[in-house]
Design a protein around this motif. Structure first.
Motif, PDB file in Angstrom:
ATOM      1  N   GLU A 267      45.019   1.183  45.697  1.00 36.01           N
ATOM      2  CA  GLU A 267      45.651   0.750  46.241  1.00 36.01           C
ATOM      3  C   GLU A 267      47.402   0.541  46.346  1.00 36.01           C
ATOM      4  OE1 GLU A 267      44.619  -3.128  47.111  1.00 36.01           O
ATOM      5  OE2 GLU A 267      43.023  -2.799  45.111  1.00 36.01           O
TER       6      GLU A 267
ATOM      7  N   LYS B 122      50.564  -0.769  46.995  1.00 33.64           N
ATOM      8  CA  LYS B 122      50.835  -2.600  47.039  1.00 33.64           C
ATOM      9  C   LYS B 122      52.268  -2.966  46.366  1.00 33.64           C
ATOM     10  CE  LYS B 122      47.625  -5.320  45.754  1.00 33.64           C
ATOM     11  NZ  LYS B 122      47.178  -5.622  46.849  1.00 33.64           N
TER      12      LYS B 122
ATOM     13  N   SER C 235      39.492  -2.719  42.596  1.00 35.76           N
ATOM     14  CA  SER C 235      40.907  -2.868  43.378  1.00 35.76           C
ATOM     15  C   SER C 235      41.504  -3.917  42.495  1.00 35.76           C
ATOM     16  CB  SER C 235      40.119  -4.171  43.640  1.00 35.76           C
ATOM     17  OG  SER C 235      39.716  -5.675  42.730  1.00 35.76           O
TER      18      SER C 235
ATOM     19  N   ASN D 184      43.856  -6.164  42.057  1.00 32.09           N
ATOM     20  CA  ASN D 184      43.337  -7.399  41.134  1.00 32.09           C
ATOM     21  C   ASN D 184      42.248  -7.640  40.097  1.00 32.09           C
ATOM     22  OD1 ASN D 184      43.325 -10.166  41.693  1.00 32.09           O
ATOM     23  ND2 ASN D 184      40.936 -10.549  42.444  1.00 32.09           N
ATOM     24  N   ASP D 185      41.168  -6.522  40.218  1.00 33.74           N
ATOM     25  CA  ASP D 185      40.225  -6.439  39.528  1.00 33.74           C
ATOM     26  C   ASP D 185      41.385  -5.952  37.976  1.00 33.74           C
ATOM     27  OD1 ASP D 185      38.635  -7.541  40.836  1.00 33.74           O
ATOM     28  OD2 ASP D 185      37.075  -6.127  41.398  1.00 33.74           O
TER      29      ASP D 185
END
Length: 333
Positions: free
Chosen positions: A240, A242, A314, A316-317
Motif C-alpha cells: 500500500e 500510505k 494489509s 494494518n494487519d
C-alpha cells in the motif's frame, strides 16, 4: 548449494527460515562479530528448529576479494540480502562501501565462478521517474540524476546496475524493489524502531508518504518468483501507498500516544539547524532526507499483482502482527 548474504539481518533471517524448510544446504555469510543466536531463536519461534541444521555459517567480508573464490566454491544460487541501511549521511562511506563495492565484488566473483543464479534485494529508493499516465513510479521508472539523492539511494541504484551487468554475462537474475519493510525479529533491529514507545519518530508525523510492505510478503513473493523462474526482471513490492501519518498513527494508538503533526516549515528549520549540528559531528538532515519526509511518492504494484494474482497483507494487519511479536520479544529481555 545456496549462498545467502546478510543472513543475520531482518530480510536474511526470514529468508533463511523458508529456504531451510526446503532442506537444501545453505552457506550463510556473516561477519566475525555477528551473533547468530537471534537467527536460531527465530527458527524456534517459527517451529522450524529441525531445519536450522541446513545452515552452515561462514565468516567473511564481501569487501575482501581474496576470500570470495573460496566463499563461492560450489555455489549455484546467490541471495544477496546484505546491505547497510541508513539515511544518516555521517555514515556515507560505510553505506557506499558496503552496498556498492560489496555488491560489485560479489557480482565479479559470481561471473568468474560461473554461479547460475543471482537474486537481489533492491529498494524503491533506486527509482525516480513518475509514469505520467498513472502518476506513480513503476518498474520502467529510471534514475534522475538531476534530483538530490541520499547516499543510501545512490548505493542501491549502483548496486542494482551491477546486478544487471551480471545478467549480461549470462547469470540468471531476479531483482525485487521493496518499499519500507514492516517486520520484527528480536526487538533490537533498526526497522523495529517503528514500534518504540519513546522514539521521536513515533510521536511526530511528517507530511509525506511512501510505499510499505510486510516482510512476510517480501519473502513469499521472492521465493515464488524463483520457483517460477521469472528471470531477468525487476519487481516493485509495495502493498500500500500510505502517508507516514497513517502508518505512525496505527502504532501510536497501540502505545497510547497522541500523534502530532510536524509542519514542512518546522522540518525546514530543523534541516537548517542540523547544518550547524553537523559541524560538531551531530546528525544532519540532508536535502534528500527533507524531500523524502515531505513528499508523497506512490508506487505501482500492478506488475507483481497481475503476474502472481497476489493479495498483499494489509499494512494494518502487518502492524498488528509485528507489533505483537515485538512486544513479546522485549518482554522476555
Amino acid at each position: 548449494m545456496i549462498f545467502v548474504t546478510g543472513g543475520t539481518g531482518l530480510v536474511g533471517c526470514h529468508l533463511l527460515v523458508e529456504l531451510a524448510k526446503k532442506q537444501q544446504p545453505i552457506r550463510a555469510l556473516k561477519r566475525k562479530t555477528s551473533n547468530t543466536k537471534a537467527v536460531e531463536d527465530f527458527f524456534t519461534q517459527k517451529n522450524a528448529s529441525q531445519f536450522y541444521q541446513f545452515i552452515h555459517w561462514i565468516d567473511g567480508d564481501l569487501l575482501d576479494v581474496t576470500e570470495l573464490p573460496e566463499l563461492l566454491k560450489g555455489i549455484e544460487t546467490i541471495y544477496h540480502t546484505a546491505a547497510f541501511v541508513s539515511f544518516d549521511e555521517r555514515q556515507q562511506e560505510q553505506i557506499l562501501q558496503t552496498n556498492i563495492n560489496g555488491t560489485e565484488a560479489l557480482v565479479n566473483e559470481t561471473i568468474d565462478s560461473q554461479v547460475k543464479e543471482f537474486f537481489f534485494i533492491g529498494s524503491i529508493a533506486s527509482m525516480d521517474d513518475i509514469n505520467p499516465a498513472t502518476k506513480k513510479i513503476d518498474e520502467r521508472s529510471g534514475w534522475n540524476n538531476s534530483l538530490t539523492h541520499s547516499s543510501y539511494a545512490i548505493s542501491k541504484f549502483r548496486a542494482e546496475m551491477d546486478v544487471w551487468r551480471a545478467s549480461q554475462e549470462g547469470i540468471k537474475i531476479i531483482i525485487i524493489n521493496p518499499g519500507v519493510i514492516i517486520g520484527s525479529l528480536d526487538g533490537k533491529r533498526e526497522s523495529e524502531r517503528l514500534f518504540y514507545q519513546d522514539s521521536f519518530i513515533n510521536k511526530y508525523s511528517p507530511s509525506g508518504g511512501t510505499g510499505f510492505i510486510d516482510i512476510r510478503d517480501v519473502i513469499t513473493i521472492l521465493l515464488t518468483l524463483v520457483e517460477q523462474k521469472t528471470y531477468n526482471q525487476k519487481f516493485i513490492l509495495v502493498a500500500e501507498n500510505k502517508s507516514y501519518k497513517d502508518v505512525l498513527n496505527l502504532v501510536a494508538v497501540k502505545n497510547n500516544i497522541k500523534l502530532k503533526s510536524i509542519s514542512n516549515s518546522s522540518l525546514k528549520l530543523i534541516k537548517g539547524l542540523s547544518i550547524i549540528n553537523r559541524i560538531f559531528g551531530g546528525q544532519y538532515m540532508s536535502k534528500a532526507n527533507y524531500y523524502s519526509l515531505t513528499s508523497f511518492v506512490e508506487y505501482d504494484n500492478s506488475k507483481i499483482k497481475n503476474l502472481l494474482d497476489y493479495d498483499f497483507i494489509s499494512i494494518n494487519d502487518a502492524i498488528d502482527y509485528h507489533y505483537s511479536h515485538y512486544q513479546k520479544q522485549i518482554s522476555t529481555k
